[in-house]
Design a protein around this motif. Structure first.
Motif, PDB file in Angstrom:
ATOM      1  N   SER A   1       0.919  -1.497  -0.043  1.00  0.00           N
ATOM      2  CA  SER A   1      -0.334  -0.357  -0.502  1.00  0.00           C
ATOM      3  C   SER A   1       1.194   1.049  -0.227  1.00  0.00           C
ATOM      4  CB  SER A   1      -0.816   0.026   1.065  1.00  0.00           C
ATOM      5  OG  SER A   1      -0.030   0.175   2.391  1.00  0.00           O
ATOM      6  N   LYS A   2       0.481   2.406  -0.367  1.00  0.00           N
ATOM      7  CA  LYS A   2       0.932   3.523  -0.379  1.00  0.00           C
ATOM      8  C   LYS A   2       1.762   4.215   0.771  1.00  0.00           C
ATOM      9  CE  LYS A   2      -0.048   8.582  -1.760  1.00  0.00           C
ATOM     10  NZ  LYS A   2      -1.099   9.169  -2.472  1.00  0.00           N
ATOM     11  N   GLU A   3       0.365   3.975   1.832  1.00  0.00           N
ATOM     12  CA  GLU A   3       0.969   3.925   3.188  1.00  0.00           C
ATOM     13  C   GLU A   3       1.944   3.430   3.567  1.00  0.00           C
ATOM     14  OE1 GLU A   3      -1.810   3.019   2.896  1.00  0.00           O
ATOM     15  OE2 GLU A   3      -2.994   5.433   2.674  1.00  0.00           O
ATOM     16  N   ALA A   4       2.391   2.316   3.401  1.00  0.00           N
ATOM     17  CA  ALA A   4       3.211   1.192   3.403  1.00  0.00           C
ATOM     18  C   ALA A   4       4.330   1.543   2.974  1.00  0.00           C
ATOM     19  CB  ALA A   4       3.090  -0.395   3.087  1.00  0.00           C
ATOM     20  N   ARG A   5       4.401   1.905   2.607  1.00  0.00           N
ATOM     21  CA  ARG A   5       5.989   2.509   0.782  1.00  0.00           C
ATOM     22  C   ARG A   5       6.430   3.673   1.890  1.00  0.00           C
ATOM     23  NH1 ARG A   5       2.830   1.375  -3.817  1.00  0.00           N
ATOM     24  NH2 ARG A   5       2.449   3.389  -3.872  1.00  0.00           N
ATOM     25  N   ALA A   6       5.144   4.487   2.280  1.00  0.00           N
ATOM     26  CA  ALA A   6       6.058   5.615   2.551  1.00  0.00           C
ATOM     27  C   ALA A   6       6.690   5.143   4.271  1.00  0.00           C
ATOM     28  CB  ALA A   6       4.604   6.457   3.303  1.00  0.00           C
ATOM     29  N   ALA A   7       5.763   4.717   5.412  1.00  0.00           N
ATOM     30  CA  ALA A   7       6.371   3.653   5.956  1.00  0.00           C
ATOM     31  C   ALA A   7       7.900   3.445   6.090  1.00  0.00           C
ATOM     32  CB  ALA A   7       5.591   2.873   6.817  1.00  0.00           C
ATOM     33  N   ILE A   8       8.244   3.188   5.332  1.00  0.00           N
ATOM     34  CA  ILE A   8       9.049   2.440   4.520  1.00  0.00           C
ATOM     35  C   ILE A   8      10.477   3.197   4.021  1.00  0.00           C
ATOM     36  CG2 ILE A   8      10.739   0.860   3.172  1.00  0.00           C
ATOM     37  CD1 ILE A   8       7.597  -1.192   2.788  1.00  0.00           C
ATOM     38  N   ALA A   9      10.143   4.483   3.821  1.00  0.00           N
ATOM     39  CA  ALA A   9      10.794   5.087   3.416  1.00  0.00           C
ATOM     40  C   ALA A   9      11.925   5.842   4.744  1.00  0.00           C
ATOM     41  CB  ALA A   9       9.846   6.662   1.853  1.00  0.00           C
ATOM     42  N   ARG A  10       9.782   5.883   5.218  1.00  0.00           N
ATOM     43  CA  ARG A  10      10.440   7.218   6.484  1.00  0.00           C
ATOM     44  C   ARG A  10      11.510   6.123   7.543  1.00  0.00           C
ATOM     45  NH1 ARG A  10      12.188  11.589   7.807  1.00  0.00           N
ATOM     46  NH2 ARG A  10      11.547  11.411  10.906  1.00  0.00           N
ATOM     47  N   ALA A  11      11.753   4.933   7.544  1.00  0.00           N
ATOM     48  CA  ALA A  11      12.035   4.095   8.166  1.00  0.00           C
ATOM     49  C   ALA A  11      13.669   4.364   7.585  1.00  0.00           C
ATOM     50  CB  ALA A  11      11.639   2.505   8.519  1.00  0.00           C
ATOM     51  N   ALA A  12      13.887   3.957   6.988  1.00  0.00           N
ATOM     52  CA  ALA A  12      14.942   3.696   5.900  1.00  0.00           C
ATOM     53  C   ALA A  12      15.812   5.089   6.244  1.00  0.00           C
ATOM     54  CB  ALA A  12      14.685   3.569   4.327  1.00  0.00           C
ATOM     55  N   SER A  13      15.061   6.542   5.803  1.00  0.00           N
ATOM     56  CA  SER A  13      15.879   7.222   5.177  1.00  0.00           C
ATOM     57  C   SER A  13      16.013   7.924   7.228  1.00  0.00           C
ATOM     58  CB  SER A  13      14.665   8.572   6.016  1.00  0.00           C
ATOM     59  OG  SER A  13      14.551   8.493   4.276  1.00  0.00           O
ATOM     60  N   VAL A  14      14.866   7.801   8.329  1.00  0.00           N
ATOM     61  CA  VAL A  14      15.157   8.079  10.114  1.00  0.00           C
ATOM     62  C   VAL A  14      17.125   6.561  10.264  1.00  0.00           C
ATOM     63  CG1 VAL A  14      15.045   7.044  12.291  1.00  0.00           C
ATOM     64  CG2 VAL A  14      13.820   8.021  10.953  1.00  0.00           C
ATOM     65  N   PHE A  15      16.884   5.407   9.007  1.00  0.00           N
ATOM     66  CA  PHE A  15      18.565   4.966   9.319  1.00  0.00           C
ATOM     67  C   PHE A  15      19.218   5.178   9.172  1.00  0.00           C
ATOM     68  CE2 PHE A  15      20.745   0.758   8.192  1.00  0.00           C
ATOM     69  CZ  PHE A  15      20.679   0.338   9.614  1.00  0.00           C
ATOM     70  N   THR A  16      19.345   5.545   8.106  1.00  0.00           N
ATOM     71  CA  THR A  16      20.131   6.485   6.779  1.00  0.00           C
ATOM     72  C   THR A  16      21.069   7.412   7.887  1.00  0.00           C
ATOM     73  OG1 THR A  16      19.539   6.035   5.325  1.00  0.00           O
ATOM     74  CG2 THR A  16      20.866   7.435   4.706  1.00  0.00           C
ATOM     75  N   ILE A  17      19.906   8.450   8.043  1.00  0.00           N
ATOM     76  CA  ILE A  17      20.468   9.463   9.338  1.00  0.00           C
ATOM     77  C   ILE A  17      21.169   9.385  10.409  1.00  0.00           C
ATOM     78  CG2 ILE A  17      19.648  11.839  10.416  1.00  0.00           C
ATOM     79  CD1 ILE A  17      17.376  12.083   7.659  1.00  0.00           C
ATOM     80  N   PHE A  18      20.588   8.280  11.386  1.00  0.00           N
ATOM     81  CA  PHE A  18      21.071   7.220  12.318  1.00  0.00           C
ATOM     82  C   PHE A  18      22.591   6.952  11.716  1.00  0.00           C
ATOM     83  CE2 PHE A  18      20.940   3.779  15.345  1.00  0.00           C
ATOM     84  CZ  PHE A  18      21.767   4.219  16.463  1.00  0.00           C
ATOM     85  N   VAL A  19      23.103   6.264  10.999  1.00  0.00           N
ATOM     86  CA  VAL A  19      24.013   5.797  10.941  1.00  0.00           C
ATOM     87  C   VAL A  19      25.477   6.857  10.380  1.00  0.00           C
ATOM     88  CG1 VAL A  19      25.156   4.205   9.350  1.00  0.00           C
ATOM     89  CG2 VAL A  19      22.762   3.566  10.572  1.00  0.00           C
ATOM     90  N   THR A  20      24.468   7.618   9.846  1.00  0.00           N
ATOM     91  CA  THR A  20      24.742   8.978   9.236  1.00  0.00           C
ATOM     92  C   THR A  20      26.424   9.401  10.450  1.00  0.00           C
ATOM     93  OG1 THR A  20      24.573   8.852   7.212  1.00  0.00           O
ATOM     94  CG2 THR A  20      25.934  10.805   8.040  1.00  0.00           C
TER      95      THR A  20
END
Length: 127
Positions: free
Chosen positions: A30-49
């Motif tokens: 779903s569109k909401e699931a894609r948005a949640a995955i995108a947000r989680a990936a972004s947060v993870f990337t920022i956290f690791v960076t």
């Protein structure tokens, strides 16, 4: 720095492609699931960076390296990511090296053709 927090999100097209590649054919997200995955990936990337930046700073480095990322992932208990990430990094480095070598050999071949063409022209003019 960043005007809106949404500006830090990864591109939706990239996320959609990654999801499609990871799932079997015919699976829908779903569109909401894609948005949640995108947000989680972004947060993870920022956290690791951010964590890698702190590690590099602690070691008096100004630049984050792949080694810093790998070490950070291990320290953050994501060591299971390291082997596949290391393998992908080696493949990436090989592709970049092959492209660089290919460009250099084309440039050398082009330069040699130019020299031989101009050399034969100079000989003809001298005669």
């Amino acid at each position: 720095m960043v005007e809106r927090i949404e500006d830090l999100n990864l591109p939706n097209a990239v996320i959609a492609r990654l999801i499609k590649e990871a799932l079997p054919d015919g699976a829908n997200v779903s569109k909401e699931a894609r948005a949640a995955i995108a947000r989680a990936a972004s947060v993870f990337t920022i956290f690791v960076t951010s964590s890698s930046t702190a590690l590099a700073h602690k070691q008096n480095h100004k630049t984050i390296t792949a080694k810093d990322i790998m070490q950070t992932l291990t320290e953050l208990d994501f060591e299971s990511f390291v082997p596949s990430l290391s393998q992908d990094l080696e493949v990436y480095r090989k592709v970049v090296k092959d492209k660089k070598d290919s460009k250099a050999s084309k440039k050398d071949a082009s330069g040699a053709a130019d020299v031989s063409a101009s050399g034969s022209g100079a000989t003809e003019e001298a005669l």
